[in-house]
Design a protein around this motif. Structure first.
Motif, PDB file in Angstrom:
ATOM      1  N   ALA A  57     -11.492 -20.390 -44.156  1.00 18.66           N
ATOM      2  CA  ALA A  57     -10.130 -20.470 -43.147  1.00 18.66           C
ATOM      3  C   ALA A  57      -9.782 -21.620 -43.158  1.00 18.66           C
ATOM      4  O   ALA A  57     -10.446 -23.135 -43.694  1.00 18.66           O
ATOM      5  CB  ALA A  57     -11.285 -20.649 -41.585  1.00 18.66           C
ATOM      6  N   GLN A  58      -8.408 -21.910 -42.551  1.00 21.58           N
ATOM      7  CA  GLN A  58      -7.499 -22.988 -43.160  1.00 21.58           C
ATOM      8  C   GLN A  58      -6.665 -22.616 -42.007  1.00 21.58           C
ATOM      9  O   GLN A  58      -5.999 -21.989 -41.578  1.00 21.58           O
ATOM     10  CB  GLN A  58      -6.570 -23.354 -44.275  1.00 21.58           C
ATOM     11  N   ASP A  59      -5.792 -24.269 -42.052  1.00 20.90           N
ATOM     12  CA  ASP A  59      -4.799 -24.487 -40.526  1.00 20.90           C
ATOM     13  C   ASP A  59      -3.832 -23.734 -40.928  1.00 20.90           C
ATOM     14  O   ASP A  59      -3.375 -24.197 -42.888  1.00 20.90           O
ATOM     15  CB  ASP A  59      -4.862 -26.042 -40.187  1.00 20.90           C
ATOM     16  N   ARG A  60      -3.053 -23.059 -40.102  1.00 18.31           N
ATOM     17  CA  ARG A  60      -1.559 -22.115 -40.450  1.00 18.31           C
ATOM     18  C   ARG A  60      -1.845 -21.410 -42.261  1.00 18.31           C
ATOM     19  O   ARG A  60      -1.045 -20.673 -42.654  1.00 18.31           O
ATOM     20  CB  ARG A  60      -0.463 -23.240 -41.330  1.00 18.31           C
ATOM     21  N   ASN A 108      -6.566 -26.255 -50.023  1.00 23.80           N
ATOM     22  CA  ASN A 108      -6.722 -26.268 -48.368  1.00 23.80           C
ATOM     23  C   ASN A 108      -6.335 -26.985 -47.272  1.00 23.80           C
ATOM     24  O   ASN A 108      -6.055 -27.392 -46.659  1.00 23.80           O
ATOM     25  CB  ASN A 108      -7.298 -27.593 -48.708  1.00 23.80           C
ATOM     26  N   GLY A 109      -5.393 -25.643 -47.200  1.00 25.41           N
ATOM     27  CA  GLY A 109      -4.377 -25.949 -45.618  1.00 25.41           C
ATOM     28  C   GLY A 109      -2.953 -26.980 -46.095  1.00 25.41           C
ATOM     29  O   GLY A 109      -2.621 -27.100 -45.798  1.00 25.41           O
ATOM     30  N   HIS A 110      -3.020 -27.469 -47.322  1.00 25.01           N
ATOM     31  CA  HIS A 110      -1.370 -27.780 -47.645  1.00 25.01           C
ATOM     32  C   HIS A 110       0.155 -26.788 -47.626  1.00 25.01           C
ATOM     33  O   HIS A 110      -0.072 -27.307 -48.511  1.00 25.01           O
ATOM     34  CB  HIS A 110      -2.214 -29.294 -48.971  1.00 25.01           C
ATOM     35  N   PHE A 143       4.079 -21.644 -42.565  1.00 30.34           N
ATOM     36  CA  PHE A 143       2.815 -20.745 -42.452  1.00 30.34           C
ATOM     37  C   PHE A 143       2.505 -19.094 -43.659  1.00 30.34           C
ATOM     38  O   PHE A 143       3.310 -19.091 -44.064  1.00 30.34           O
ATOM     39  CB  PHE A 143       3.204 -19.528 -41.325  1.00 30.34           C
ATOM     40  N   ASN A 181      -1.276 -16.453 -35.551  1.00 28.22           N
ATOM     41  CA  ASN A 181      -1.863 -17.895 -35.871  1.00 28.22           C
ATOM     42  C   ASN A 181      -3.226 -17.775 -36.589  1.00 28.22           C
ATOM     43  O   ASN A 181      -3.098 -16.560 -37.652  1.00 28.22           O
ATOM     44  CB  ASN A 181      -2.771 -17.355 -34.532  1.00 28.22           C
ATOM     45  N   SER A 182      -3.966 -18.559 -37.140  1.00 30.51           N
ATOM     46  CA  SER A 182      -4.724 -18.719 -37.896  1.00 30.51           C
ATOM     47  C   SER A 182      -5.853 -18.125 -37.844  1.00 30.51           C
ATOM     48  O   SER A 182      -5.953 -17.687 -36.925  1.00 30.51           O
ATOM     49  CB  SER A 182      -5.280 -20.532 -38.652  1.00 30.51           C
ATOM     50  N   GLY A 183      -6.466 -17.884 -38.978  1.00 35.81           N
ATOM     51  CA  GLY A 183      -7.648 -16.733 -38.105  1.00 35.81           C
ATOM     52  C   GLY A 183      -7.462 -15.762 -39.915  1.00 35.81           C
ATOM     53  O   GLY A 183      -7.087 -15.747 -40.962  1.00 35.81           O
ATOM     54  N   LYS A 217       5.084 -27.489 -43.967  1.00 34.00           N
ATOM     55  CA  LYS A 217       5.189 -26.944 -42.089  1.00 34.00           C
ATOM     56  C   LYS A 217       5.033 -25.257 -41.972  1.00 34.00           C
ATOM     57  O   LYS A 217       5.859 -24.853 -41.118  1.00 34.00           O
ATOM     58  CB  LYS A 217       6.338 -27.273 -41.853  1.00 34.00           C
TER      59      LYS A 217
END
Length: 336
Positions: free
Chosen positions: A129-132, A112-114, A119, A286-288, A117
């Motif tokens: 979808a998750q950040d990074r 879950n996006g952990h 990418f 970017n994320s996506g 730092k």
């Protein structure tokens, strides 16, 4: 001691000649890239090798250090993903992590996006979808349609069959597109056959050879959707006493059977990898999620000129394939 992960670390030195004779500039990588491959590793002559080639080409123009990770098992690869946040780079706090293969989707979903730092670039992964996290997948209906239509004319009267690693959802577009292309060209299609019930079907060329031998008497065109097992399928067609044809997948596989491979449904991993690494280098990745297709030039049917000499793919056929792909996606509940 048995290691759970085999890590191949290649530091590619891009050196240039200095003005002074015999003096070379020192290579200083700007960032680090970690690439997690499936268990079959480099040498599948298909999906994995396509990604590997793309990365090796990219290091010729972008300064970075690359580490290739080949796990002993799917579980080991999933554990490696679980530990991404603890990953240490020798160069900078932020590294680019490339996850190769849909089999790692569940592991990406679970963390879950952990990512700390870092990418993450997922190639053929379909996690939420998750950040990074940036994920790239491909629509393959159109290019598969073209492969079936053109190849069926070569194998006329065509009796076609798909031989896949296993009954995987991500192979559906290939199968449906190819079958429709063969049918529209006047050929007949048998139900697809599967080498295995899981990802092992992508790394069993010897079994694939024996399996294919039993199919060749009744079929003169095969679409080989078995990644590392395709070598066995193509060898069986090449050794068969009557002329048989095969369509390869993911990378150009014509060289594996110059007299039997009509061409290959390819994905432009080289372009995707280059673009993503360059964007990461400039801070613009970017994320996506993005889905690429034949419509934007990211998938194609590359013909084998030895078998398909003087054959041209009509522009109207490509347009038809793209329209049929859009219809298929919409009918399946997807978005264009």
């Amino acid at each position: 001691m048995k290691r759970s992960l085999a890590i191949l670390c290649f530091l590619v030195l891009a050196v240039s000649a200095c003005k002074k004779e015999d003096e070379l500039s020192e290579f200083v990588p700007e960032f680090e890239v970690f690439v997690l491959f499936p268990t079959e590793g480099i040498g599948d002559r298909s999906f994995v090798d396509g990604v590997y080639e793309g990365i090796e080409k990219t290091v010729q123009t972008v300064n970075f250090k690359v580490n290739y990770i080949i796990p002993d098992s799917l579980e080991a690869g999933e554990q490696w993903i679980q530990d991404i946040s603890e990953l240490k780079s020798d160069i900078s706090p932020e590294a680019l992590v490339i996850i190769v293969g849909s089999q790692y989707t569940s592991a990406l979903e679970s963390i879950n996006g952990h990512f700390g730092k870092h990418f993450v670039l997922g190639l053929e992964t379909t996690a939420s979808a998750q950040d990074r996290l940036f994920q790239v997948t491909f629509h393959t209906y159109a290019s598969s349609y073209v492969s079936g239509y053109i190849s069926a004319q070569k194998a006329s009267p065509c009796k076609a069959l798909v031989v896949a690693g296993f009954d995987a959802p991500f192979l559906t577009e290939y199968i449906q597109g190819f079958n429709q292309g063969v049918a529209d060209a006047g050929g007949t299609v048998s139900p697809p056959q599967f080498l295995s019930t899981g990802f092992s079907g992508f790394e069993m060329p010897d079994s694939a050879y024996r399996f294919t031998n039993n199919l060749l008497p009744d079929h003169n065109l095969l679409f080989a959707l078995s990644s590392g097992s395709n070598q066995g399928i193509i060898n069986a067609a090449r050794d068969f006493p009557k002329q048989r044809y095969v369509v390869g997948v993911d990378a150009d596989q014509s060289w594996m059977g110059l007299t039997v491979v009509t061409g290959s449904v390819i994905k432009r991993f080289d372009k995707v990898v280059f673009d993503c690494i360059e964007q990461f280098s400039s801070g613009n990745l970017n994320s996506g999620n993005v889905v690429l297709s034949m419509d934007d030039g990211s998938t194609d049917f590359w013909m084998n000129e030895v078998v398909m000499e003087n054959t041209q793919i009509p522009e109207e056929l490509i347009k038809t394939a793209i329209e049929k792909e859009k219809e298929f996606i919409l009918s399946s509940g997807g978005d264009i």
